[in-house]
Scaffold this motif. Structure first.
Motif, mmCIF file in Angstrom:
data_model
loop_
_atom_site.group_PDB
_atom_site.id
_atom_site.type_symbol
_atom_site.label_atom_id
_atom_site.label_comp_id
_atom_site.label_asym_id
_atom_site.label_seq_id
_atom_site.Cartn_x
_atom_site.Cartn_y
_atom_site.Cartn_z
ATOM 1 N N LEU A 105 7.371 15.622 3.534
ATOM 2 C CA LEU A 105 8.691 15.102 3.196
ATOM 3 C C LEU A 105 8.581 13.746 2.506
ATOM 4 O O LEU A 105 9.255 13.487 1.500
ATOM 5 C CB LEU A 105 9.529 14.988 4.464
ATOM 6 C CG LEU A 105 10.926 14.384 4.315
ATOM 7 C CD1 LEU A 105 11.786 15.224 3.388
ATOM 8 C CD2 LEU A 105 11.589 14.247 5.682
ATOM 9 N N ALA A 106 7.725 12.864 3.034
ATOM 10 C CA ALA A 106 7.558 11.541 2.428
ATOM 11 C C ALA A 106 7.016 11.649 1.007
ATOM 12 O O ALA A 106 7.454 10.920 0.103
ATOM 13 C CB ALA A 106 6.619 10.702 3.293
ATOM 14 N N LEU A 107 6.076 12.548 0.788
ATOM 15 C CA LEU A 107 5.514 12.738 -0.546
ATOM 16 C C LEU A 107 6.577 13.192 -1.532
ATOM 17 O O LEU A 107 6.681 12.673 -2.651
ATOM 18 C CB LEU A 107 4.376 13.762 -0.469
ATOM 19 C CG LEU A 107 3.624 14.050 -1.770
ATOM 20 C CD1 LEU A 107 2.936 12.792 -2.279
ATOM 21 C CD2 LEU A 107 2.604 15.163 -1.545
ATOM 22 N N VAL A 108 7.400 14.141 -1.126
ATOM 23 C CA VAL A 108 8.449 14.654 -2.008
ATOM 24 C C VAL A 108 9.497 13.582 -2.287
ATOM 25 O O VAL A 108 9.904 13.362 -3.437
ATOM 26 C CB VAL A 108 9.094 15.902 -1.377
ATOM 27 C CG1 VAL A 108 10.346 16.315 -2.153
ATOM 28 C CG2 VAL A 108 8.104 17.052 -1.344
ATOM 29 N N VAL A 109 9.953 12.914 -1.242
ATOM 30 C CA VAL A 109 10.990 11.888 -1.419
ATOM 31 C C VAL A 109 10.478 10.739 -2.274
ATOM 32 O O VAL A 109 11.160 10.262 -3.195
ATOM 33 C CB VAL A 109 11.467 11.380 -0.044
ATOM 34 C CG1 VAL A 109 12.408 10.192 -0.218
ATOM 35 C CG2 VAL A 109 12.174 12.482 0.712
ATOM 36 N N GLY A 110 9.277 10.267 -1.988
ATOM 37 C CA GLY A 110 8.733 9.142 -2.744
ATOM 38 C C GLY A 110 8.564 9.459 -4.214
ATOM 39 O O GLY A 110 8.955 8.663 -5.082
ATOM 40 N N VAL A 169 17.370 13.015 -2.961
ATOM 41 C CA VAL A 169 18.090 13.555 -1.810
ATOM 42 C C VAL A 169 17.977 15.082 -1.781
ATOM 43 O O VAL A 169 17.730 15.694 -0.732
ATOM 44 C CB VAL A 169 19.563 13.111 -1.843
ATOM 45 C CG1 VAL A 169 20.362 13.818 -0.759
ATOM 46 C CG2 VAL A 169 19.670 11.603 -1.660
ATOM 47 N N SER A 170 18.164 15.718 -2.953
ATOM 48 C CA SER A 170 18.049 17.184 -3.008
ATOM 49 C C SER A 170 16.656 17.644 -2.608
ATOM 50 O O SER A 170 16.485 18.564 -1.798
ATOM 51 C CB SER A 170 18.373 17.681 -4.420
ATOM 52 O OG SER A 170 19.740 17.567 -4.706
ATOM 53 N N SER A 171 15.632 17.027 -3.192
ATOM 54 C CA SER A 171 14.264 17.439 -2.870
ATOM 55 C C SER A 171 13.949 17.186 -1.401
ATOM 56 O O SER A 171 13.204 17.942 -0.780
ATOM 57 C CB SER A 171 13.275 16.691 -3.761
ATOM 58 O OG SER A 171 13.357 15.293 -3.538
ATOM 59 N N ALA A 172 14.536 16.107 -0.852
ATOM 60 C CA ALA A 172 14.310 15.822 0.566
ATOM 61 C C ALA A 172 14.884 16.915 1.446
ATOM 62 O O ALA A 172 14.257 17.327 2.431
ATOM 63 C CB ALA A 172 14.924 14.473 0.922
ATOM 64 N N PHE A 173 16.069 17.402 1.100
ATOM 65 C CA PHE A 173 16.644 18.500 1.879
ATOM 66 C C PHE A 173 15.781 19.746 1.781
ATOM 67 O O PHE A 173 15.603 20.481 2.762
ATOM 68 C CB PHE A 173 18.067 18.795 1.402
ATOM 69 C CG PHE A 173 19.111 17.935 2.045
ATOM 70 C CD1 PHE A 173 19.314 17.965 3.410
ATOM 71 C CD2 PHE A 173 19.895 17.077 1.290
ATOM 72 C CE1 PHE A 173 20.277 17.172 4.017
ATOM 73 C CE2 PHE A 173 20.861 16.277 1.873
ATOM 74 C CZ PHE A 173 21.052 16.322 3.251
ATOM 75 N N GLY A 174 15.248 20.016 0.585
ATOM 76 C CA GLY A 174 14.391 21.187 0.430
ATOM 77 C C GLY A 174 13.136 21.101 1.265
ATOM 78 O O GLY A 174 12.754 22.053 1.960
ATOM 79 N N ALA A 175 12.462 19.932 1.212
ATOM 80 C CA ALA A 175 11.243 19.760 1.998
ATOM 81 C C ALA A 175 11.540 19.756 3.493
ATOM 82 O O ALA A 175 10.765 20.281 4.304
ATOM 83 C CB ALA A 175 10.554 18.453 1.589
ATOM 84 N N PHE A 176 12.665 19.156 3.869
ATOM 85 C CA PHE A 176 13.059 19.098 5.275
ATOM 86 C C PHE A 176 13.309 20.495 5.832
ATOM 87 O O PHE A 176 12.805 20.867 6.898
ATOM 88 C CB PHE A 176 14.312 18.237 5.395
ATOM 89 C CG PHE A 176 14.828 18.073 6.799
ATOM 90 C CD1 PHE A 176 14.164 17.281 7.713
ATOM 91 C CD2 PHE A 176 15.989 18.713 7.208
ATOM 92 C CE1 PHE A 176 14.637 17.115 9.008
ATOM 93 C CE2 PHE A 176 16.475 18.565 8.498
ATOM 94 C CZ PHE A 176 15.792 17.764 9.400
#
Length: 682
Positions: free
Chosen positions: A34-39, A51-58
């Protein structure tokens, strides 16, 4: 149970914290993904895409924590891809309220029907609907929506890649399932020392069987110790019961019983050691003298007849367990249970969904309920002057389940967890005023807490989820004053709508208890008939058919136990089957299945002399239980005249084996116990 007592019971269950084994490394890996995607998203594309990518990874990480024997990368990819499609289609219709509501209704109804294929699919589908309600508000154009959907899919891809590149405890879920089965049998052996009729819960064996199915690719990689021990555990259980049962084994007291207790204690030690070996992946030391105690020469002098045969067979099986459970690098060479691919499962999944498309089906009623609540909640939330109206339907769709207990307990737990999580996150935001990167870091920390604690209780997990969403939206530029008050009110609204919907359109388990009991009776009857029929013609019959009926019996028994547990918390009166009658009838049927299992443990070899009377008894058991199941559904007390006559003819025949001879009487006694439990208590 009254509505007030039912609500109190479900509220307590929803707020209960369960103590289970935590997996910090797995949670850390999910949080790192999640941190990798959000960062990366925040640095390259800005807050909205992040935010969108964070929801996907989450969501992809949450999918990998579901109880499924599928490879975890597959679950992450499927979750990310399905959420991306949902988000893109939702955005295309988002500007037209009527069109979006229609799409939301269709998507929610399909997610409700997804529970027909299993809880893992149901949870992922419900989560997709909930997250879609948030993510469709982020893009500003069709191209932007496509980019957001792509980043959501990338989030799932990153989580899948990390699982492959950074494996944590390979085959851990399968190891735990097999170890739990062996540990359950070890506990069973120890309990048999004091209670020769101790019950055994077949769920660990059923779970281990499900975990043993692999794809062809997995079969080439699976450790050898995960293959043979489950089959041995299946064969050990009836031998343990046969050795301990006074009706077919040794007296309750005396030298023979003392020897049996020694053997059962040694069996428990061996099985526990094998369980630790398989769970840890390396050999656990076996206490000295245990196998010697099983092989001691005086067993043949102390035990005779069926007990001696059972002791000899138990020693051989336990030696095989020790050898099989030893970690080895060799590949499995025996017969494998093949798990179909996702594409191969599609026809079966569609058939399961079609089977539930009927008004009486709990899954269909759940799909109708959740669709009505989600669309109604979205309309109400949009009309209210609070903004962010998606919180109400999101809370409802995440909390609702096909049964009363889970729905109500989750609604209570979700509101309490949301209230606490929002309060904590709000305090941090007001005090520290974090920027984008700090908000992103806090969101990742909350996600780590969610992954770490999600199996310890729904309310605890909701605290972390609520704080995660507050920090994530804060990273995207949404002030806490714009989200927190509305979310608390709208979450409560969603929970109330879910509770009201279940009260108005319920799917109670209590009225179906008789049907569940009848299904178990039929399954038990077929299993017992299959075992007895084997004595009629040992040379012409294999044990494969008996094995299939045994598995069907286990499924029916577990379905009955789950139904009784759910019905205990429902605020409705019994309709023809009181709790006392249900408990007594269940005990009698469990005894019936247990006797059949004892007889299976002494099945004759193919060259044994046939017993013609066994065919008559097998037919009587099969026909009588099927007719009794119909009587049960129609609220009549079953009669067993046909079985009683067959047992009388059985007595007139020559049955040399005492286990088989006594088994027929014990089967009839258990069936009469079912009728006794049902008579005079409705």
């Amino acid at each position: 149970m009254s509505w007030l007592r039912a609500l109190k019971a479900t509220a307590r269950s929803g707020l209960t914290v369960e103590r289970r084994r935590l997996e910090p490394l797995v949670a850390l890996r999910a949080a790192a993904g999640l941190a990798l995607v959000v960062g990366a998203s925040l640095a390259l594309f800005g807050a909205g895409v992040a935010v969108s990518s964070a929801f996907g990874a989450f969501q992809a990480a949450i999918a990998t924590f579901q109880r499924s024997w599928r490879p975890r990368p597959t679950l992450a990819l499927a979750s990310g891809a399905s959420l991306a499609v949902s988000t893109f289609l939702g955005y295309l219709t988002g500007t037209h309220l009527a069109l979006f509501t229609a799409l939301l209704a269709l998507w929610t109804f399909l997610s409700g029907l997804a529970w027909a294929t299993g809880p893992a699919t149901g949870v992922i589908a419900s989560s997709n609907v909930a997250i879609m309600l948030v993510t469709v508000t982020l893009p500003t154009s069709v191209a932007d929506a496509a980019a957001h959907a792509g980043m959501i899919a990338v989030g799932g891809l990153v989580q899948a890649a990390l699982i492959v590149l950074l494996p944590v405890r390979r085959w851990g879920a399968q190891r735990d399932a097999l170890a739990d089965a062996l540990a359950a049998e070890a506990d069973y052996a120890r309990r048999l020392r004091d209670d020769p009729y101790a019950p055994f819960d077949p769920v660990p064996l059923m779970t281990a069987r499900s975990a043993a199915a692999v794809t062809p690719r997995q079969a080439r990689r699976r450790p050898g110790e995960l293959h043979g021990a489950r089959g041995l555990a299946e064969r050990i259980r009836p031998v343990l019961a046969s050795l301990a049962d006074p009706a077919v084994g040794v007296p309750r007291e005396g030298p023979q019983r003392d020897r049996v207790r020694e053997l059962l204690a040694a069996a428990g030690t061996v099985l526990d050691t094998a369980a630790r070996t398989i769970r840890q992946g390396h050999a656990a030391p076996l206490p000295p003298g245990v196998l010697t105690a099983l092989r001691t020469p005086d067993t043949g002098d102390v035990l005779t007849g069926p007990a001696r045969r059972a002791a000899t067979r138990l020693a051989a099986l336990l030696e095989d367990v020790v050898e099989t459970a030893t970690p080895t690098d060799r590949a499995d060479a025996g017969e494998l249970r093949t798990r179909p691919s996702l594409w191969e499962l599609l026809p079966g999944a569609l058939h399961a969904v079609r089977r539930e498309l009927r008004p009486a089906s709990p899954v269909f009623r759940h799909a109708v309920r959740v669709t009505a609540v989600t669309t109604g909640g979205y309309a109400i939330g949009t009309a209210l002057p609070l903004g962010h109206g998606y919180w109400a339907p999101m809370a409802a769709v995440m909390a609702m389940r096909p049964d009363f207990t889970q729905t109500y307990s989750r609604c209570v737990a979700r509101f309490c967890g949301t209230l606490l999580g929002v309060a904590l996150a709000t305090g941090v935001v007001q005090t520290a005023h974090p920027g984008r990167w700090t908000s992103a870091a806090l969101a990742v920390v909350c996600a780590f807490g969610m992954y770490l604690l999600m199996r310890t209780g729904y309310a605890v997990a909701q605290v972390c989820v609520s704080a995660y969403v507050v920090f994530l939206l804060g990273m995207g530029g949404t002030e806490w004053t714009q989200t927190v008050p509305e979310r608390v009110v709208l979450t409560l609204l969603g929970g109330v709508l879910a509770m009201v919907a279940y009260a108005l359109y319920p799917a109670w388990e209590t009225p179906r208890l008789r049907t569940r009991l009848a299904d178990w009776l039929v399954a038990d009857g077929r299993y017992a008939a299959g075992v007895v029929a084997h004595y009629a013609d040992p040379a012409a019959r294999g044990t494969g058919a008996v094995r299939e009926t045994l598995l069907a019996t286990r499924d029916a028994r577990v379905a009955w136990q789950e139904a009784v547990e759910r019905a205990a918390h429902e605020p409705v009166r019994h309709r023809g089957l009181s709790r006392a009658a249900a408990a007594d009838a269940g005990d009698a049927l469990a005894q019936f299945g247990r006797v059949a299992m004892l007889m299976e443990a002494h099945l004759p070899p193919r060259d044994a002399t046939p017993l013609p009377a066994a065919a008559d008894l097998a037919d009587a058991l099969r026909h009588a239980t099927e007719r009794a199941a119909k009587d049960l559904r129609e609220r009549r007390v079953p009669r067993w005249d046909e079985v009683r006559d067959a047992v009388a003819r059985w007595d007139a025949a020559t049955v040399p084996d005492p286990v088989v001879r006594n088994g027929a009487h014990l089967l009839l006694e258990a069936l009469e116990g079912v009728s006794e439990a049902l008579s005079g208590r409705d």
